[in-house]
Scaffold this motif. Structure first.
Motif, short mmCIF file in Angstrom:
data_model
loop_
_atom_site.label_atom_id
_atom_site.label_comp_id
_atom_site.label_asym_id
_atom_site.label_seq_id
_atom_site.Cartn_x
_atom_site.Cartn_y
_atom_site.Cartn_z
N SER A 73 -0.84 -4.67 2.24
CA SER A 73 -2.29 -4.73 2.08
C SER A 73 -2.94 -5.73 3.03
O SER A 73 -4.15 -5.74 3.18
CB SER A 73 -2.65 -5.12 0.64
OG SER A 73 -2.12 -6.40 0.32
N THR A 118 -0.48 -3.73 9.45
CA THR A 118 0.01 -3.71 8.06
C THR A 118 1.32 -2.94 7.89
O THR A 118 1.86 -2.89 6.80
CB THR A 118 -1.05 -3.06 7.15
OG1 THR A 118 -1.32 -1.74 7.61
CG2 THR A 118 -2.33 -3.88 7.11
N GLU A 127 4.06 -0.20 4.06
CA GLU A 127 2.74 -0.66 4.49
C GLU A 127 2.23 -1.69 3.50
O GLU A 127 2.33 -1.52 2.28
CB GLU A 127 1.76 0.51 4.57
CG GLU A 127 0.43 0.09 5.15
CD GLU A 127 -0.53 1.25 5.41
OE1 GLU A 127 -1.64 0.97 5.88
OE2 GLU A 127 -0.16 2.40 5.14
N LYS A 162 0.85 -1.19 0.00
CA LYS A 162 0.00 0.00 0.00
C LYS A 162 0.89 1.24 0.00
O LYS A 162 0.53 2.27 -0.56
CB LYS A 162 -0.91 0.00 1.22
CG LYS A 162 -2.03 -1.02 1.14
CD LYS A 162 -2.82 -1.12 2.42
CE LYS A 162 -3.70 0.07 2.65
NZ LYS A 162 -4.54 -0.08 3.86
N GLN A 163 2.03 1.13 0.68
CA GLN A 163 3.02 2.21 0.68
C GLN A 163 4.39 1.55 0.60
O GLN A 163 4.75 0.74 1.45
CB GLN A 163 2.93 3.04 1.95
CG GLN A 163 3.97 4.13 2.02
CD GLN A 163 3.96 4.86 3.36
OE1 GLN A 163 2.99 4.84 4.09
NE2 GLN A 163 5.07 5.50 3.67
N GLU A 164 5.14 1.88 -0.43
CA GLU A 164 6.46 1.29 -0.62
C GLU A 164 7.50 2.03 0.19
O GLU A 164 7.26 3.13 0.69
CB GLU A 164 6.82 1.29 -2.11
CG GLU A 164 5.89 0.40 -2.91
CD GLU A 164 6.41 0.11 -4.30
OE1 GLU A 164 7.57 0.44 -4.60
OE2 GLU A 164 5.65 -0.48 -5.08
#
Length: 93
Positions: A51, A79, A49, A30-32
């Motif tokens: 999923s 997450t 983050e 969701k966030q690299e």
């Protein structure tokens, strides 16, 4: 995934059965990770983050798998996965 099983409908004299196979959704970012800069001797935190909560994460530097130590600390809450690198040196880049 835990709902995968054989289910049946029973009317006494007859039964109907079906097998349910639940395919797990792939885990995605969701966030690299973001590029960071740090001064030598300081601490840096890398965060990503996912999923899906509590997904096992393997941290690597290049091709080398990192292990928890005085230098590296791993944290994971739901997450969010974090790598903390202490006392950074130029070889940590």
């Amino acid at each position: 995934k835990s709902d995968s099983d054989t289910y049946s409908c029973d009317i006494g004299d007859a039964q109907s059965r079906a097998k349910l196979v639940v395919q797990e959704a792939p885990v995605l970012f969701k966030q690299e990770l973001q590029n960071e800069e740090a001064k030598e001797g300081k601490q840096v935190k890398l965060t990503c983050e996912l999923s899906k909560p509590d997904t096992p994460v393997k941290w690597m530097k290049g091709d080398t798998v990192l292990h928890a130590s005085e230098k590296y600390e791993f944290k994971q809450r739901g997450t969010v996965a974090e790598l903390i690198i202490r006392d950074v040196k130029s070889i940590d880049a």
